[in-house]
Design an enzyme around this catalytic site. Structure first.
Site, PDB file in Angstrom:
ATOM      1  CG  HIS A 128     -85.122  -2.836  35.337  1.00 56.91           C
ATOM      2  ND1 HIS A 128     -85.655  -2.560  35.695  1.00 56.91           N
ATOM      3  CD2 HIS A 128     -84.069  -2.930  36.104  1.00 56.91           C
ATOM      4  CE1 HIS A 128     -85.692  -2.731  37.091  1.00 56.91           C
ATOM      5  NE2 HIS A 128     -85.104  -2.645  37.180  1.00 56.91           N
ATOM      6  CD  GLU A 129     -80.345  -4.652  36.343  1.00 54.05           C
ATOM      7  OE1 GLU A 129     -79.245  -3.728  36.836  1.00 54.05           O
ATOM      8  OE2 GLU A 129     -81.571  -5.223  37.405  1.00 54.05           O
ATOM      9  CG  HIS A 132     -81.059   0.700  37.516  1.00 54.90           C
ATOM     10  ND1 HIS A 132     -82.017   1.837  38.074  1.00 54.90           N
ATOM     11  CD2 HIS A 132     -81.290  -0.727  37.222  1.00 54.90           C
ATOM     12  CE1 HIS A 132     -82.519   0.874  39.324  1.00 54.90           C
ATOM     13  NE2 HIS A 132     -82.612  -0.644  38.079  1.00 54.90           N
ATOM     14  CD  GLU A 189     -85.662  -1.614  40.478  1.00 54.89           C
ATOM     15  OE1 GLU A 189     -86.007  -2.017  40.087  1.00 54.89           O
ATOM     16  OE2 GLU A 189     -84.522  -1.224  41.128  1.00 54.89           O
TER      17      GLU A 189
END
Length: 268
Positions: A128-129, A132, A189
């Site tokens: 997820h990170e 980004h 997100e």
């Protein structure tokens, strides 16, 4: 009547905006005003500051575990992104948090490992990170703030001024250090959830573990202030529902990875 100076300013701004239009990996339109080189430098500077401010874990076993998971996930990042290596640091803290920065930087707080119960759940967070960064969400957020007149200090920092370092770190999502956090938008997100899940699945981690991970996050809040990761990454029924739907895409990727011999064995 618009003055000559205002006309020049508007023309320059229009030219800049036209040249800054881009698309995210999902095809969503983005406004990116900063170059990859500027973002990478900003990420590297902020990461160095983090290592000076925060206690770095000396636990060899813990570091090996986190590095094992991170290495497996980052190995699936396409070479087209131009990131040849990733620096992974574990911070000795009870915070339930993690982050990734432009320039190939990953930070994981040891407190996260009390909530991310296994390698698959940790890979979910790291994926997820990382997304980004890959989707240039920090650049997008900096650009948005610059355009609205709220990010002058951040822009100065990105361009090399030391005066805006705190604001720049906040814009990169490092709100704990500067007392403020600028959250990613819902679209960002959702992209990080979807693309991050696919990324970790390609590495051979079980994407189904994303559901209990976010349930653990919600439980960790215990009716009190939520974990730092949840303060900007809200865990709710909608999110879990979206992740469940994404499993239809991620699960075949996981199965293909396992069939190809990608079977991570990262142990705490």
């Amino acid at each position: 009547m618009i003055s000559a100076l205002s006309k020049v300013t508007l023309l320059a701004a229009s030219t800049l905006l036209l040249g800054a239009c881009a698309q995210s990996p999902t095809g969503r339109s983005q406004m990116l005003l900063f170059s990859p080189q500027q973002m990478n430098q900003l990420g590297a500077d902020s990461f160095n500051q983090m290592k000076q401010q925060e206690k770095v874990s000396k636990d060899a076993k813990l570091n090996a575990y986190v590095s094992c998971v991170a290495k497996a996930v980052t190995a699936q990042v396409p070479s087209s992104y131009g990131i040849t290596s990733w620096e992974v640091v574990v911070f000795d803290s009870k915070q339930v948090n993690a982050f990734a920065l432009p320039g190939g930087k990953i930070g994981v707080y040891s407190g996260l490992l009390n909530v991310a119960k296994n390698q698959d759940q940790l890979a979910t967070v790291i994926g997820h990170e990382l997304t980004h960064v890959l989707a240039q969400h920090s650049n997008e957020r900096l650009s948005r703030d610059q355009l609205t007149g709220l990010g002058m200090a951040v822009a100065d920092a990105a361009l090399g001024s030391s005066q805006g370092s705190g604001a720049a770190m906040a814009a990169l999502g490092l709100g704990v250090q500067v007392g403020v956090s600028l959250p990613y938008g819902r679209e960002q997100e959702s992209e990080a959830d979807r693309l991050g899940l696919d990324l970790m699945a390609r590495a051979g981690f079980n994407p189904a573990e994303a559901i209990p991970l976010w349930q653990n996050m919600a439980q960790a809040a215990g009716g009190k202030a939520p974990p730092a990761l949840l303060s900007t990454h809200p865990s709710n029924e909608s999110r879990i529902s979206e992740l469940s739907a994404e499993l239809a895409t991620a699960t075949p990727l996981y199965q293909q990875a396992r069939a190809a011999g990608l079977t991570p064995q990262c142990k705490k």
